[in-house]
Design an enzyme around this catalytic site. Sequence first.
Site, mmCIF file in Angstrom:
data_model
loop_
_atom_site.group_PDB
_atom_site.id
_atom_site.type_symbol
_atom_site.label_atom_id
_atom_site.label_comp_id
_atom_site.label_asym_id
_atom_site.label_seq_id
_atom_site.Cartn_x
_atom_site.Cartn_y
_atom_site.Cartn_z
ATOM 1 N N TYR A 286 -2.671 -2.384 -10.670
ATOM 2 C CA TYR A 286 -2.689 -2.295 -9.199
ATOM 3 C C TYR A 286 -1.786 -3.365 -8.561
ATOM 4 O O TYR A 286 -0.933 -3.051 -7.722
ATOM 5 C CB TYR A 286 -4.147 -2.412 -8.721
ATOM 6 C CG TYR A 286 -4.275 -2.480 -7.217
ATOM 7 C CD1 TYR A 286 -4.162 -1.322 -6.436
ATOM 8 C CD2 TYR A 286 -4.488 -3.689 -6.563
ATOM 9 C CE1 TYR A 286 -4.265 -1.384 -5.060
ATOM 10 C CE2 TYR A 286 -4.594 -3.754 -5.186
ATOM 11 C CZ TYR A 286 -4.478 -2.601 -4.435
ATOM 12 O OH TYR A 286 -4.564 -2.665 -3.064
ATOM 13 N N TYR B 94 -4.451 3.588 7.797
ATOM 14 C CA TYR B 94 -5.792 3.007 7.785
ATOM 15 C C TYR B 94 -6.591 3.405 9.013
ATOM 16 O O TYR B 94 -6.492 4.540 9.460
ATOM 17 C CB TYR B 94 -5.723 1.487 7.608
ATOM 18 C CG TYR B 94 -5.140 1.209 6.267
ATOM 19 C CD1 TYR B 94 -5.869 1.474 5.128
ATOM 20 C CD2 TYR B 94 -3.835 0.780 6.131
ATOM 21 C CE1 TYR B 94 -5.326 1.292 3.880
ATOM 22 C CE2 TYR B 94 -3.283 0.589 4.887
ATOM 23 C CZ TYR B 94 -4.039 0.851 3.769
ATOM 24 O OH TYR B 94 -3.503 0.685 2.551
ATOM 25 N N SER C 103 0.804 -1.237 0.000
ATOM 26 C CA SER C 103 0.000 0.000 0.000
ATOM 27 C C SER C 103 0.827 1.274 0.000
ATOM 28 O O SER C 103 0.285 2.350 -0.266
ATOM 29 C CB SER C 103 -0.937 0.017 1.204
ATOM 30 O OG SER C 103 -1.966 -0.893 0.997
ATOM 31 N N VAL D 244 1.122 -3.895 3.866
ATOM 32 C CA VAL D 244 0.993 -5.186 4.561
ATOM 33 C C VAL D 244 2.265 -6.032 4.548
ATOM 34 O O VAL D 244 2.333 -7.050 5.230
ATOM 35 C CB VAL D 244 -0.177 -6.060 4.043
ATOM 36 C CG1 VAL D 244 -1.503 -5.556 4.526
ATOM 37 C CG2 VAL D 244 -0.144 -6.221 2.550
ATOM 38 N N LYS E 33 0.586 3.274 -3.066
ATOM 39 C CA LYS E 33 -0.630 4.038 -3.375
ATOM 40 C C LYS E 33 -0.418 5.551 -3.286
ATOM 41 O O LYS E 33 -1.101 6.323 -3.957
ATOM 42 C CB LYS E 33 -1.760 3.630 -2.416
ATOM 43 C CG LYS E 33 -2.197 2.168 -2.548
ATOM 44 C CD LYS E 33 -3.135 1.807 -1.417
ATOM 45 C CE LYS E 33 -3.626 0.381 -1.482
ATOM 46 N NZ LYS E 33 -4.441 0.045 -0.287
HETATM 47 O O1 DON Z 1 -4.461 -4.988 -2.145
HETATM 48 C C1 DON Z 1 -3.925 -5.452 -1.159
HETATM 49 O O2 DON Z 1 -4.553 -6.017 -0.284
HETATM 50 C C2 DON Z 1 -2.416 -5.306 -1.031
HETATM 51 N N1 DON Z 1 -1.778 -5.372 -2.315
HETATM 52 C C3 DON Z 1 -2.054 -4.018 -0.374
HETATM 53 C C4 DON Z 1 -2.741 -3.802 0.944
HETATM 54 C C5 DON Z 1 -1.935 -3.077 1.944
HETATM 55 O O3 DON Z 1 -0.732 -2.974 1.889
HETATM 56 C C6 DON Z 1 -2.684 -2.555 3.092
HETATM 57 N N2 DON Z 1 -1.776 -2.084 4.075
HETATM 58 N N3 DON Z 1 -1.817 -1.967 5.209
#
Ligand code: DON
Length: 313
Positions: free
Chosen positions: A197, A249, A69, A267, A72
């Site tokens: 994405y 978040y 994330s 994550v 993003k």
């Molecule tokens: O889309 C997803 O779930 C992961 N590629 C990225 C999510 C993420 O890193 C959320 N972070 N805390």
Amino acid sequence: MSLPEMERIEALLPQWVEESRQQCSYGKVASYIPELSKSPIGALGIHLINSKGYSVSAGDTKLSFTMQSISKVFTLILALMDNGEEAVFDKVGMEPTGDNFNSMLKLELVQPGIPFNPLINAGAIAISSLIAGKDPKEKSGRVLEFMRLLSNNQALDYDLDVYRSESATANLNRSMAYFLKDNGVLQGEVEDVLDVYFRHCSIRITCAELAQMALVLAHNGINPLTGEELIPRRYVQIAKTFMTTCGMYNASGEFAIQVGLPAKSGVSGGILTLVPGRYGIGLIGPSLNRKGNSIAGVALLETLSQEFDWSLF
Ligand code: DON
């Protein structure tokens, strides 16, 4: 006389990393992307760089990891550079949700059915569809080039194992993307948007490279080491505001109180943060708390911010 701050950081950081590392055993590595379950649960590393290019690091900073994330923030900036504010905020909102990062709860609750903000999964998927390019390959290529430019590493690349692992298991993101398509939020083929994405989430990076990217944000879009403007100031302002309100978040409020800096987590356990006008910071700690943020990484940033009075608030 007290030592300059950077020297105090250098002297104290190894000890703080070891103290924060104790937290790792209270968290878990992400496993919903199967490949991420291989991450080293006890790792913790941090790298700071100042405006003169002087850097300090401690812990497991040789470890590389996927941006997830954190990417993003930069796809948002690129989408703003490609389309301008009005077109971007036609497709994503500006408000925190208080829900999990992968929640689709609010998509059906409010009108128009656009994602609340660009840092939740639904919002970032909408942003992926706004990246300019004739096909998904060109869009992804532009995102990768942008990350290479900001991190000052032309060798930055995808981790194809993580990319495939996510793409093969992303039922929730996929359902969200189809829902967004039906709401008129996504342009083009849903699978093409998702490919852009998944690819940007899978870009492999180190703490030092994250710190370099953060340094550009800390200087409002200018690389202080070269004087070159890489991002228009207004778009950095927008990105830093989202980092402050939504970057961690549904723990963003708590992080603002305990640390008080713009930040973005992923994550994989990475966190990018910055002290405006002063430092770019990248860290990795794959053991996550219940909100999906690095458990030891957050503890370490709390220590640093409180010790050096870095909170903006
Ligand atoms: O889309 C997803 O779930 C992961 N590629 C990225 C999510 C993420 O890193 C959320 N972070 N805390």
